[in-house]
Design a protein around this motif. Structure first.
Motif, short mmCIF file in Angstrom:
data_model
loop_
_atom_site.label_atom_id
_atom_site.label_comp_id
_atom_site.label_asym_id
_atom_site.label_seq_id
_atom_site.Cartn_x
_atom_site.Cartn_y
_atom_site.Cartn_z
N ASP A 1 0.80 -1.23 0.00
CA ASP A 1 0.00 0.00 0.00
C ASP A 1 0.83 1.28 0.00
O ASP A 1 0.33 2.35 0.34
N ARG B 1 2.26 4.12 -2.36
CA ARG B 1 1.67 4.56 -3.63
C ARG B 1 2.63 5.39 -4.49
O ARG B 1 3.58 5.97 -4.00
N ASP C 1 -3.35 -0.15 -4.29
CA ASP C 1 -3.34 -0.56 -2.88
C ASP C 1 -3.83 -1.99 -2.79
O ASP C 1 -4.98 -2.28 -3.16
N LYS D 1 -5.27 -4.38 -0.75
CA LYS D 1 -6.03 -4.56 0.49
C LYS D 1 -7.01 -5.71 0.34
O LYS D 1 -7.49 -6.00 -0.76
N ASP E 1 2.76 4.52 3.22
CA ASP E 1 1.39 4.84 3.65
C ASP E 1 1.34 5.77 4.85
O ASP E 1 0.26 6.22 5.24
#
Length: 286
Positions: free
Chosen positions: A127, A129, A154, A156, A231
């Motif tokens: 995550d 970016r 991301d 997730k 993050d």
């Protein structure tokens, strides 16, 4: 590597803060000495470790050489080379653990940007970016407008594609985390985390996958800047808030280093702040 004419230079800035964490587990790496050569090339990388800083440190030291050693890289097939390098880096990490040279638990996100002339490739797991700001003119108030392009993904467990993959691999998921014996992780792809991978997870597939998301775009003079960050930044500001704020600081003649420092320190001052790394890259088109 195919020859391409360089039509820009890059002004770069990078800043890290530890935040409220006990340890700094973020790492970054830059290789851009060849940016202004006959075959312009640059690599920018951010790694956010979890469970241990050993994995992010390993990736920061070795990923570039792993990438450049692939046959696909030598053939100029950058997207294929990135995929191979992620899998090979993960394999080397596992080999170290098997030899008793690494830490058993932990892993790292990886976000890697490769510039080859006007081609920009980004590959990532986890995550952290990468976003690029493309100028779209100014509004009636004279404020710069941007097309904000996220080049990473991301990873997730709430993402439908990831949820389906985890279900097919018989993963245990609770409260948006993948569960293994004694601990959990809040992302679905990373380097390391071998107790979440075959064969240690005793499952039909990896729960935490090293397979990267890869994107590629052609940049031109409308692309003003590229941000890579862990993050610790994105948990405080998303790209739609960040890009205008960066543009405003740039209009005040702030340098790339000053801008990276501003946002790293701002995020590091938030209560309970995570480790934060901000890498700001401004294209100076000729």
């Amino acid at each position: 590597m195919p020859s391409q004419t360089a039509t820009y230079q890059i002004e770069k800035g990078v800043a890290r803060v530890q935040g409220s964490r006990k340890y700094q587990e973020d790492e970054y790496a830059i290789e851009d000495a060849e940016l202004n050569s006959e075959n312009p090339l640059a690599l920018y990388m951010v790694f956010d470790g979890h469970g241990s800083g050993a994995y992010s440190s390993h990736a920061a030291k070795t990923f570039a050489s792993v990438l450049k050693s692939t046959e696909a890289w030598k053939a100029g097939k950058i997207d294929k080379a990135l995929r191979e390098a992620f899998l090979e880096e993960d394999r080397r990490m596992e080999e170290q653990v098997a030899q008793g040279k690494g830490v058993e638990r932990g892993g790292t996100t990886a976000t890697v940007a490769v510039l080859v002339g006007k081609q920009l490739y980004v590959a990532n797991v986890g995550d952290s970016r990468s976003v690029v700001a493309q100028r779209q003119g100014v509004n009636a108030n004279g404020t710069a407008m941007y097309n904000v392009v996220r080049l990473s993904k991301d990873h997730k467990v709430t993402d439908p594609t990831e949820a389906k993959r985890l279900d097919e691999a018989d993963a245990t998921v609770r409260r948006d985390r993948v569960i293994s014996t004694g601990h959990a992780i809040n992302m679905s792809r990373a380097l390391g985390d071998f107790d979440f991978k075959e064969p240690r997870n005793n499952a039909p597939g990896d729960w935490i996958s090293p397979e990267p998301h890869i994107s590629a775009i052609t940049i031109d003079a409308s692309h003003e800047f590229l941000i890579l960050a862990s993050d610790g930044l994105w948990g405080v500001l998303d790209e739609y808030a960040l890009i205008p704020a960066v543009s405003e600081l740039r209009s005040q003649n702030k340098s790339a280093q000053e801008i990276a420092q501003v946002f790293a320190e701002k995020c590091g001052a938030v209560p309970g702040a995570d480790n934060t790394t901000v890498l700001a890259l401004f294209f100076k088109w000729q």
